[in-house]
Scaffold this active site. Structure first.
Site, PDB file in Angstrom:
ATOM      1  N   LYS A 164       0.828  -1.199   0.000  1.00  0.00           N
ATOM      2  CA  LYS A 164       0.000   0.000   0.000  1.00  0.00           C
ATOM      3  C   LYS A 164       0.868   1.258   0.000  1.00  0.00           C
ATOM      4  CE  LYS A 164      -3.871   2.143   2.505  1.00  0.00           C
ATOM      5  NZ  LYS A 164      -4.841   2.000   3.602  1.00  0.00           N
ATOM      6  N   SER A 196      -9.148   3.466   2.373  1.00  0.00           N
ATOM      7  CA  SER A 196      -8.026   3.910   1.567  1.00  0.00           C
ATOM      8  C   SER A 196      -7.235   2.773   0.927  1.00  0.00           C
ATOM      9  CB  SER A 196      -7.094   4.769   2.429  1.00  0.00           C
ATOM     10  OG  SER A 196      -6.576   4.030   3.522  1.00  0.00           O
ATOM     11  N   SER A 211     -10.547   1.651   6.494  1.00  0.00           N
ATOM     12  CA  SER A 211      -9.775   1.576   5.252  1.00  0.00           C
ATOM     13  C   SER A 211      -9.343   0.184   4.846  1.00  0.00           C
ATOM     14  CB  SER A 211      -8.537   2.472   5.353  1.00  0.00           C
ATOM     15  OG  SER A 211      -8.903   3.827   5.344  1.00  0.00           O
TER      16      SER A 211
END
Length: 482
Positions: free
Chosen positions: A92, A167, A191
């Site tokens: 990520k 996210s 997220s």
């Protein structure tokens, strides 16, 4: 049943459809080479990623394959192989990756190349992964819609018109379309859970402190955002969590894990579920979400769980305001250094500016009152866990929405007064420091996915994963979209 993706992609090949556990075993046993596995996923990325923009900062193919060849040579010479040996993974883009561009989705960091790894990234490297690139995120992870001015938006795995969530949106879409076998994510306000729900995969927010956070300039205060695993099945999540988790001396609030999560999944699950639903109407929900979740609770009955509807006696509006205050005190203050620089401030998206400016208005008594409210909620959860094994709510309050709509301004006729108000349902696990697993619950009549979060007692991570695995065994459709 699972609807077909609206993206014009061919089905994934045999290698890419294998689970992370199967792939790691095949590489260790030399039934598949690391080069074969990596090549298959790189081919899949080449075909699919241009349609969805999930993976960013992809390394050069030749460099990745050279690393795979070194892994194969190591095995041929009788070398040891870690649990994730030879698996291609994209990290990520909020996590530091040594020598690989990390942008945080911000033009301020468009060319930033870290000189160190996040603690969990370092652990994944030691476990044998081959890092191929990064997964796309919203700017600084703010908001559950993955778009930013550096790379653009990530599109939902099922429908190019819809958001991927966030996210960890890039990670969820990459998983759902078989571009990576397993993925990392992070979660402050949903997220890990929200994008998993929006793309029909699993996302696990671990207990506070289980996965060490950092390196960071503040190692004591924040502790609402956590790192964790995402997967196409619960066993793959346990495989990755086994490597991410455990005490780190530079993360003083981290703690040791109690045995292997993967091995622990072999024991029987069952118990009592407290179904909180929409908290007696407090949470606005788009039509169809509660119905899907309640049908999923019926499948839990097949897995030896008994469900009871319940609304705890708590001031949930005051709890939400505590969440907002603590997020501003954490995220807003963290972004203030950029805000204070006029050249960087103009590069911040409005939500980041809002967090900083709200943080600047906070007083110490306000922050203290929010932590007191959070502590009260923690006590309420502990009392619930004296009677129940799981607390369950929908993962999101709306289905995946138009990707061009940055966030819903209204849910079920109620106005949303901030960019994250529509994700209020995610705050309860966060504020409790609890583990929470998104499990897929199905699709509405428009083919939009949804999920449900299984929340367990603090440090009860294995029990949550076991419940998720028991539920997974009842599902009539596969995870993912590919």
């Amino acid at each position: 049943m699972r609807p077909s993706t609206k993206h014009a992609v061919p089905p994934a090949g045999d290698i890419c459809r294998l689970s992370a556990i199967e792939l790691a075993q095949a590489i260790r046993q030399r039934r598949l080479s690391a080069r074969e596995v990596v090549s298959a996923f790189l081919d899949r990325i080449e075909t699919v990623n241009p349609l969805v923009n999930a993976i960013v900062s992809l390394r050069q193919r030749a460099d990745i394959l050279a690393e795979a060849d070194r892994a194969d040579a190591h095995l041929a010479e009788g070398g040891d192989a870690g649990p994730l040996f030879g698996l291609p993974i994209a990290i990520k883009d909020l996590a530091l990756t040594k020598g690989l561009r990390t942008t945080f989705g911000s033009p301020i960091f468009a060319d930033f190349v870290p000189q160190e790894d996040d603690f969990f990234v370092e652990r994944l490297r030691k476990a044998g992964v081959i890092i191929i690139g990064k997964t796309n995120v919203p700017e600084f992870g703010l908001g559950s819609n993955t778009y930013n001015p550096v790379f653009g938006p990530t599109l939902n795995a099922f429908d190019p018109a819809l958001t991927a969530g966030g996210s960890s949106g890039g990670a969820a879409v990459a998983l759902a379309l078989d571009m990576v076998p397993v993925a990392d994510g992070s979660d402050f306000g949903g997220s890990l859970r929200n994008p998993a729900a929006y793309n029909n995969v699993y996302g696990f927010r671990p207990s506070q402190g289980l996965v060490p956070a950092g390196p960071d300039i503040d190692v004591f205060h924040a502790q609402m955002g956590v790192e964790g695993p995402m997967g196409r099945n619960v066993r793959d999540i346990a495989l990755l969590l086994d490597e991410q988790a455990g005490y780190h001396p530079r993360a003083p609030l981290s703690h040791d894990k109690q045995g292997s999560f993967l091995e622990g999944l072999g024991t029987k699950a069952g118990g009592r579920i407290a179904w909180l639903g929409d908290l007696g109407g407090h949470l606005p929900m788009e039509q169809g979400i509660l119905e899907l979740c309640e049908a999923a609770l019926g499948r839990f009955a097949e897995a030896s769980f008994h469900t009871e509807a319940l609304v705890p006696d708590f001031d949930f509006e005051a709890l939400w305001q505590a969440f907002v205050t603590l997020r501003q005190a954490s995220s807003g203050c963290g972004l203030k250094a950029h805000y204070d620089d006029p050249e960087k401030r103009r590069l911040l998206k409005p939500e980041a500016v809002w967090e900083v400016e709200q943080a600047m208005r906070l007083s110490a008594p306000q922050v203290h009152a929010a932590t007191v409210r959070r502590s009260s909620w923690h006590r309420t959860l502990l009392s619930l866990f004296e009677r129940f094994d799981l607390v369950v709510l929908p993962t999101a309050q709306v289905f995946p929405f138009d990707v061009a709509t940055h966030w819903p301004r209204e849910v079920a006729g109620r106005a949303m007064n901030s960019y994250h108000r529509w994700m209020q349902v995610s705050a309860f696990a966060t504020l409790g420091g609890c583990p929470a697993l998104n499990v897929p619950v199905g699709f509405d009549d428009k083919g939009r996915p949804m999920g449900m979060q299984l929340i367990g007692r603090p440090r009860g991570d294995l029990a949550v994963l076991k419940a998720g695995a028991a539920y997974e065994a009842t599902l009539p459709w596969p995870a993912g979209a590919g």
